[in-house]
Structures are given as C-alpha cells and as structure tokens.
Design a protein around this motif. Structure first.
Motif, PDB file in Angstrom:
ATOM      1  N   ALA A   1      15.454   6.428  -6.486  1.00  0.00           N
ATOM      2  CA  ALA A   1      14.862   7.711  -6.852  1.00  0.00           C
ATOM      3  C   ALA A   1      15.889   8.841  -6.749  1.00  0.00           C
ATOM      4  CB  ALA A   1      13.663   8.012  -5.960  1.00  0.00           C
ATOM      5  N   LEU A   2      16.737   8.793  -5.719  1.00  0.00           N
ATOM      6  CA  LEU A   2      17.713   9.857  -5.517  1.00  0.00           C
ATOM      7  C   LEU A   2      18.819   9.834  -6.561  1.00  0.00           C
ATOM      8  CD1 LEU A   2      18.222   9.911  -1.660  1.00  0.00           C
ATOM      9  CD2 LEU A   2      17.317  11.745  -3.063  1.00  0.00           C
ATOM     10  N   PHE A   3      19.302   8.645  -6.886  1.00  0.00           N
ATOM     11  CA  PHE A   3      20.470   8.534  -7.756  1.00  0.00           C
ATOM     12  C   PHE A   3      20.114   8.132  -9.176  1.00  0.00           C
ATOM     13  CE2 PHE A   3      22.099   7.723  -3.429  1.00  0.00           C
ATOM     14  CZ  PHE A   3      22.846   8.876  -3.314  1.00  0.00           C
ATOM     15  N   ASP A   4      18.844   8.107  -9.484  1.00  0.00           N
ATOM     16  CA  ASP A   4      18.363   7.883 -10.837  1.00  0.00           C
ATOM     17  C   ASP A   4      18.853   6.555 -11.411  1.00  0.00           C
ATOM     18  OD1 ASP A   4      16.746   8.704 -12.875  1.00  0.00           O
ATOM     19  OD2 ASP A   4      18.332   9.775 -13.952  1.00  0.00           O
ATOM     20  N   VAL A   5      18.720   5.484 -10.608  1.00  0.00           N
ATOM     21  CA  VAL A   5      19.052   4.135 -11.055  1.00  0.00           C
ATOM     22  C   VAL A   5      17.849   3.247 -10.785  1.00  0.00           C
ATOM     23  CG1 VAL A   5      21.520   4.368 -10.689  1.00  0.00           C
ATOM     24  CG2 VAL A   5      20.084   3.540  -8.849  1.00  0.00           C
ATOM     25  N   GLU A   6      17.850   2.067 -11.376  1.00  0.00           N
ATOM     26  CA  GLU A   6      16.753   1.137 -11.167  1.00  0.00           C
ATOM     27  C   GLU A   6      16.927   0.399  -9.863  1.00  0.00           C
ATOM     28  OE1 GLU A   6      15.916  -1.455 -14.412  1.00  0.00           O
ATOM     29  OE2 GLU A   6      16.452   0.057 -15.889  1.00  0.00           O
ATOM     30  N   ALA A   7      15.817   0.191  -9.141  1.00  0.00           N
ATOM     31  CA  ALA A   7      15.856  -0.558  -7.888  1.00  0.00           C
ATOM     32  C   ALA A   7      15.983  -2.035  -8.197  1.00  0.00           C
ATOM     33  CB  ALA A   7      14.603  -0.286  -7.056  1.00  0.00           C
ATOM     34  N   ALA A   8      16.811  -2.734  -7.437  1.00  0.00           N
ATOM     35  CA  ALA A   8      17.020  -4.169  -7.662  1.00  0.00           C
ATOM     36  C   ALA A   8      15.918  -4.979  -7.013  1.00  0.00           C
ATOM     37  CB  ALA A   8      18.372  -4.590  -7.094  1.00  0.00           C
TER      38      ALA A   8
ATOM     39  N   GLN B   1      14.462   1.495   1.396  1.00  0.00           N
ATOM     40  CA  GLN B   1      15.730   2.205   1.212  1.00  0.00           C
ATOM     41  C   GLN B   1      16.237   2.050  -0.218  1.00  0.00           C
ATOM     42  OE1 GLN B   1      18.407   0.775   4.184  1.00  0.00           O
ATOM     43  NE2 GLN B   1      17.533   2.051   5.793  1.00  0.00           N
ATOM     44  N   ARG B   2      16.052   0.861  -0.793  1.00  0.00           N
ATOM     45  CA  ARG B   2      16.484   0.664  -2.179  1.00  0.00           C
ATOM     46  C   ARG B   2      15.694   1.562  -3.118  1.00  0.00           C
ATOM     47  NH1 ARG B   2      16.558  -4.878  -0.669  1.00  0.00           N
ATOM     48  NH2 ARG B   2      14.599  -5.233  -1.755  1.00  0.00           N
ATOM     49  N   ALA B   3      14.383   1.694  -2.869  1.00  0.00           N
ATOM     50  CA  ALA B   3      13.557   2.554  -3.716  1.00  0.00           C
ATOM     51  C   ALA B   3      13.948   4.018  -3.562  1.00  0.00           C
ATOM     52  CB  ALA B   3      12.081   2.359  -3.371  1.00  0.00           C
ATOM     53  N   SER B   4      14.253   4.430  -2.327  1.00  0.00           N
ATOM     54  CA  SER B   4      14.678   5.816  -2.102  1.00  0.00           C
ATOM     55  C   SER B   4      16.002   6.092  -2.796  1.00  0.00           C
ATOM     56  CB  SER B   4      14.819   6.090  -0.608  1.00  0.00           C
ATOM     57  OG  SER B   4      13.580   5.936   0.035  1.00  0.00           O
ATOM     58  N   ALA B   5      16.932   5.146  -2.695  1.00  0.00           N
ATOM     59  CA  ALA B   5      18.225   5.315  -3.345  1.00  0.00           C
ATOM     60  C   ALA B   5      18.058   5.361  -4.858  1.00  0.00           C
ATOM     61  CB  ALA B   5      19.167   4.190  -2.947  1.00  0.00           C
TER      62      ALA B   5
END
Length: 135
Positions: free
Chosen positions: A128-135, A122-126
C-alpha cells in the motif's frame, strides 16, 4: 559497475578508519581522517547524493580538519609522553570489544543466512505504501 565502485570505496573508508586509529603520529592520523572523509564523499557521489558529498568535503575535510591540525600542533605532544606503552597491552576493554565484534558478525551472518519472509500484514502495508502488488 556501480556496485564495484561502492565496494571499493567502502573498503577505502574502512582502511582509512583503521589508519586513523592505528597511526603512531597524530598528524598521520589526521591525514588518514581526511582520506576517510574524502572516501565517504566518494560514497555519497556513487549513491547520487552530490550535495552531501560537497558538504562532506567543505565542512568536514576543510574546516574541521584545520581545527584538528591546529589543536594537534598547539598541544605539541612529544613521543613517550602520551602513555603509548599502555596502548598495546591487551586488557578487558580490548577483549570485550573483540567479543562484541565477533557477536555482531555472527548475528549478521545468521541474518544473511535466514531467508524469512515478512508477515502478510507487513507485505500488505508495504504494498500500500509503495504502490506495488503484494506477493
């Protein structure tokens, strides 16, 4: 500052909604509903949704409340005819509603206290969707 305004308006909306339900006179209830709708329009303004605030005031507080007042006046309910004696008796419905409200508050409290992170997928999907780095 914005959070304080939001909280104040939210408290006003809840207080107005309680006044709608608990008012002894239908006209007082309608006035409290107008107050609640105006407070909701204030919430929309504080969130930056000016169009929704204007629509809330014009459509709901203007047109629909005129119809409500017209129907209340047309019915002309007299005190004692509406079964007010039965409203204040605690029955199964009121007990069930209080139990459900308590359960909802318990669930919200448990949700607020749990500090779980979202799964990696879910973090990776978020990200990718919101153009931020995954924690």
């Amino acid at each position: 500052m914005a959070m304080a305004v939001f909280v104040i308006l939210a408290v006003l909306v809840v207080a107005g909604a309680l006044a709608v339900v608990l008012a002894p006179n239908p006209i007082y209830s309608a006035v409290a509903l107008v107050f609640t709708l105006m407070s909701t329009a204030g919430l929309f303004l504080s969130l930056g949704a000016q169009f929704l605030a204007v629509v809330q005031v014009i459509v709901h507080a203007g047109a629909i409340m005129v119809l409500f007042i017209f129907v209340i006046m047309l019915l002309n309910v007299r005190p004692g005819e509406s079964g007010e004696e039965r409203l204040h008796k605690v029955g199964f419905g009121q007990t069930f509603a209080v139990a459900l409200a308590a359960l909802l508050l318990l669930q919200l409290g448990l949700l607020a206290l749990s500090h779980r992170q979202a799964p990696a997928g879910q973090r990776a999907s978020a990200a990718a969707l919101f153009d931020v780095e995954a924690a």
